[in-house]
Design an enzyme around this catalytic site. Structure first.
Site, mmCIF file in Angstrom:
data_model
loop_
_atom_site.group_PDB
_atom_site.id
_atom_site.type_symbol
_atom_site.label_atom_id
_atom_site.label_comp_id
_atom_site.label_asym_id
_atom_site.label_seq_id
_atom_site.Cartn_x
_atom_site.Cartn_y
_atom_site.Cartn_z
ATOM 1 N N SER A 108 27.490 60.679 -13.108
ATOM 2 C CA SER A 108 28.164 59.388 -12.940
ATOM 3 C C SER A 108 28.951 59.258 -11.653
ATOM 4 O O SER A 108 29.476 58.176 -11.370
ATOM 5 C CB SER A 108 29.092 59.125 -14.131
ATOM 6 N N LYS A 111 28.050 56.383 -9.538
ATOM 7 C CA LYS A 111 28.631 55.060 -9.753
ATOM 8 C C LYS A 111 29.524 54.645 -8.588
ATOM 9 O O LYS A 111 29.812 53.453 -8.412
ATOM 10 C CB LYS A 111 29.408 55.023 -11.068
ATOM 11 N N SER A 166 33.367 55.132 -17.629
ATOM 12 C CA SER A 166 32.044 55.452 -17.065
ATOM 13 C C SER A 166 30.946 54.733 -17.846
ATOM 14 O O SER A 166 29.877 55.287 -18.109
ATOM 15 C CB SER A 166 31.806 56.970 -17.063
#
Length: 416
Positions: A108, A111, A166
């Site tokens: 993640s 991101k 997340s």
């Protein structure tokens, strides 16, 4: 986020492949399973890695150039990450690194690139009603903030869901607003190219494991550094807790529920305390990536960026522990080490400065001659690696723009 294989479409994979830089992986990035007789072999970094940011950025192993009186860098028993890098967030000077261009699964932390790509497109007060199709095709086991179809959310709500929880559901909703997942993946790859993040191949917008999806500690630091130039990005990544919209009550009013950031250096945990001066940015965890973390912290006027990817030591919160050790060392050593490389700027900035992202300079001799002798105009770092003298090309640091950041630690981190 703990996930398995991606269920992304072949269309997205093909679109990303068209824009992706050539991969430099030499052999498997992860250990092969044991056969019952022999233990699995530890993965090794490729023999050839990118030299973006300087020659030593492409050399395997730990790179550090201490001056007299510099504190000792923690040893391999304490820093077990397959790849890590610590740098000055404003000047871009790399204080130390280990395999910073090793292409590994990012989880993640990808991101950050998603946010840097999409966040400028929508005002934070814009509202959006979620459609059922927006939440389709998320990978099994995805981390979620709890977005519900047919309910309306502000862009501000959605970004809190991305950074605090997340939430892949928040990512997919924002991607739907941005023209869809495939279009967003294409734009992310274009943004990575503009940032000179040549190790990154985007397949999913949320970092969910997918064949061929890789980034590097170096590139993740570039994404964080670029994103931190955006005030909204700084707000979201430094927010510890917030209230998130839930379903409507019988009286027609919208319920809310509390969410907390999963960045343990920001909020702490049962076995780790918040890091003093931490101000973001993003953590991740998947089956392929292990634990990954990029953080920014401030002490006095100095702001440092750290990225740790996949610690070999599989203890609880290990990526955060190793990031904290690197930050402690970095704050103590920042004026007592020669930089071993630099975080390059975007292509437009490097071109305007007459720079060469690969070597960190266009003409090393000219850069040396341009220096004023004070250390602020040019520098060179020397290191012995494998018995050979490795000379990092001199960089006219004054030519390349500093990226000043405001006082990060005074920002509010609890939102209502």
């Amino acid at each position: 986020m703990r996930t398995g294989r991606s269920v992304r479409t072949a269309t997205a994979v093909a679109a990303a492949a068209l824009l992706a830089p050539p991969l430099l992986l030499a052999g498997p990035a992860y250990a092969a399973p044991a056969d019952g007789k022999n233990p699995p072999k530890a993965p090794v970094p490729p023999a050839k890695m990118s030299q973006t940011g300087g020659d030593r950025m492409g050399v395997a192993g730990v790179q550090v150039q201490p001056k007299a009186g510099a504190p000792e860098l923690p040893g391999p028993a304490e820093l077990t990450g397959r790849s890590w890098i610590i740098s000055d967030a404003e000047s871009g000077k790399v204080l130390a690194s280990k395999n910073p261009h090793w292409q590994l699964a990012p989880a993640s932390t990808l991101k950050m690139l998603f946010a840097d790509t999409v966040m400028p497109k929508f005002p934070k007060d814009q509202k959006y009603k979620v459609k059922p199709a927006d939440l389709a095709d998320m990978g099994d086991g995805s981390s979620l903030v709890g977005i519900k179809e047919n309910l309306t959310y502000t862009v501000h709500d959605l970004w809190l869901g991305v950074f605090l929880r997340s939430g892949n559901d928040a990512v997919h909703t924002l991607a739907a607003m941005n023209g869809g997942v495939d279009a967003t993946v294409t734009q992310m790859q274009q943004r990575a190219k503009e940032l000179n993040a040549t190790d990154t191949h985007v397949v999913t917008p949320d970092g969910y494991d997918a064949p061929g999806q890789v980034s590097s500690a170096y590139d993740l630091s570039l994404f964080a550094r670029a994103g931190l130039q955006n005030a909204d990005f700084r707000e979201y990544c430094s927010t510890a807790t917030a209230q998130f919209p839930g379903e409507e009550a019988k009286d027609g009013k919208r319920k809310t529920f509390g969410i907390q950031n999963t960045n343990r250096l920001l909020v702490g945990d049962r076995d780790i305390k918040p890091y003093p001066g931490i101000a973001g940015v993003k953590n991740g965890s998947t089956t392929n990536a292990g634990s990954t973390f990029t953080g920014v912290a401030q002490r006095g006027d100095r702001k440092l960026l750290v990225t740790v990817m996949n610690p070999e030591k599989k203890e609880h919160n290990e990526a955060y522990r190793e990031a904290a050790k690197l930050l402690d060392w970095g704050f103590a050593a920042a004026d007592k080490v020669e930089p071993v490389g630099r975080l390059v700027g975007p292509r437009s900035e490097e071109d305007a400065a007459g720079g060469d992202a690969k070597n960190g300079h266009k003409n090393s001799q000219a850069a040396l001659e341009a220096g004023d002798g004070s250390g602020g105009g040019a520098w060179t770092a020397l290191g012995i690696t494998g018995g050979a003298l490795v000379v990092l090309g001199a960089v006219a640091l004054g030519v390349h723009r500093r990226w000043p950041l405001p006082d990060l630690v005074r920002g509010r981190r609890n939102r209502k």
